[in-house]
Scaffold this motif. Structure first.
Motif, short mmCIF file in Angstrom:
data_model
loop_
_atom_site.label_atom_id
_atom_site.label_comp_id
_atom_site.label_asym_id
_atom_site.label_seq_id
_atom_site.Cartn_x
_atom_site.Cartn_y
_atom_site.Cartn_z
N ALA A 80 -20.82 0.34 88.89
CA ALA A 80 -21.78 1.11 89.66
C ALA A 80 -21.13 1.70 90.92
O ALA A 80 -21.60 2.70 91.45
N SER A 81 -20.04 1.11 91.35
CA SER A 81 -19.37 1.62 92.55
C SER A 81 -18.78 3.01 92.31
O SER A 81 -18.52 3.75 93.26
N THR A 86 -21.70 9.82 95.32
CA THR A 86 -22.48 10.98 94.89
C THR A 86 -23.96 10.66 94.94
O THR A 86 -24.43 9.74 94.28
N ALA A 87 -24.69 11.46 95.70
CA ALA A 87 -26.14 11.29 95.75
C ALA A 87 -26.82 12.16 94.71
O ALA A 87 -27.84 11.79 94.14
N ASN A 95 -29.30 6.88 91.45
CA ASN A 95 -30.27 5.85 91.83
C ASN A 95 -29.68 5.12 93.03
O ASN A 95 -28.71 4.37 92.89
N ALA A 96 -30.24 5.31 94.17
CA ALA A 96 -29.72 4.70 95.40
C ALA A 96 -29.76 3.17 95.35
O ALA A 96 -29.04 2.50 96.08
N ARG A 97 -30.57 2.62 94.48
CA ARG A 97 -30.69 1.17 94.34
C ARG A 97 -29.93 0.63 93.12
O ARG A 97 -30.14 -0.51 92.72
N MET A 103 -27.48 -5.96 90.23
CA MET A 103 -27.28 -7.33 90.71
C MET A 103 -28.49 -8.19 90.40
O MET A 103 -28.35 -9.36 90.03
N ALA A 104 -29.68 -7.63 90.55
CA ALA A 104 -30.90 -8.40 90.28
C ALA A 104 -30.96 -8.80 88.81
O ALA A 104 -31.27 -9.95 88.49
N LEU A 105 -30.64 -7.88 87.92
CA LEU A 105 -30.63 -8.19 86.49
C LEU A 105 -29.57 -9.23 86.16
O LEU A 105 -29.81 -10.19 85.42
N PHE A 106 -28.39 -9.06 86.72
CA PHE A 106 -27.28 -10.01 86.54
C PHE A 106 -27.71 -11.40 87.02
O PHE A 106 -27.50 -12.40 86.33
N THR A 107 -28.37 -11.46 88.17
CA THR A 107 -28.81 -12.73 88.74
C THR A 107 -29.86 -13.40 87.86
O THR A 107 -29.85 -14.62 87.69
N VAL A 108 -30.76 -12.62 87.30
CA VAL A 108 -31.77 -13.18 86.39
C VAL A 108 -31.10 -13.90 85.22
O VAL A 108 -31.46 -15.03 84.88
#
Length: 133
Positions: A80-81, A86-87, A95-97, A103-108
């Motif tokens: 993702a980096s 690029t915006a 997607n700014a998030r 990370m949230a999905l990975f953490t789940v």
């Protein structure tokens, strides 16, 4: 379900154990036979080590299924980096998030592995905190 996946029922390799520890949020254990490894056997770490050594055949397959889910999720966070500079380009909008969402999905999935193994996550998985990049 796991039996039809064709995943190995062999004991976990050292590299797989290291990945389980890492995904569960626990530190490296270091070299064995140094006389300094007693720190590994704190209650949670000891439980994780015992479980990894004593999983049944179908449980080994399930752990490997979790690992096959986690490897690409981890890689996707790193990938993702590539889009951070690029915006928007033509009709594509970044997607700014993206990093936080990945990370949230990975953490789940990391927490699901911990739950399956019956251990609480390491420091970065405790109290609802996750490492935010």
């Amino acid at each position: 379900m796991s039996e039809s996946l064709g995943l190995s029922v062999d004991f976990l390799a050292d590299s797989e154990k290291m990945d389980v520890r890492r995904f569960c949020g626990y530190p490296a254990i270091g070299a064995l036979n140094t006389g300094q490894e007693s720190w590994r056997f704190f209650e949670v770490e000891g439980a994780l080590e015992w479980r990894m050594q004593n999983l049944s055949a179908v449980e080994l397959q399930q752990v490997r299924l979790y690992l096959t889910q986690l490897y690409p999720l981890e890689k996707a966070v790193l990938g993702a980096s590539d889009n951070l500079d690029t915006a928007q380009a033509a009709s594509w909008m970044h997607n700014a998030r993206e990093v936080q969402d990945r990370m949230a999905l990975f953490t789940v999935w990391r927490r699901r592995l911990c739950a399956f193994l019956g251990v609480s996550g390491g420091l970065e998985l405790q109290d609802g905190r996750a490492v935010v990049i």
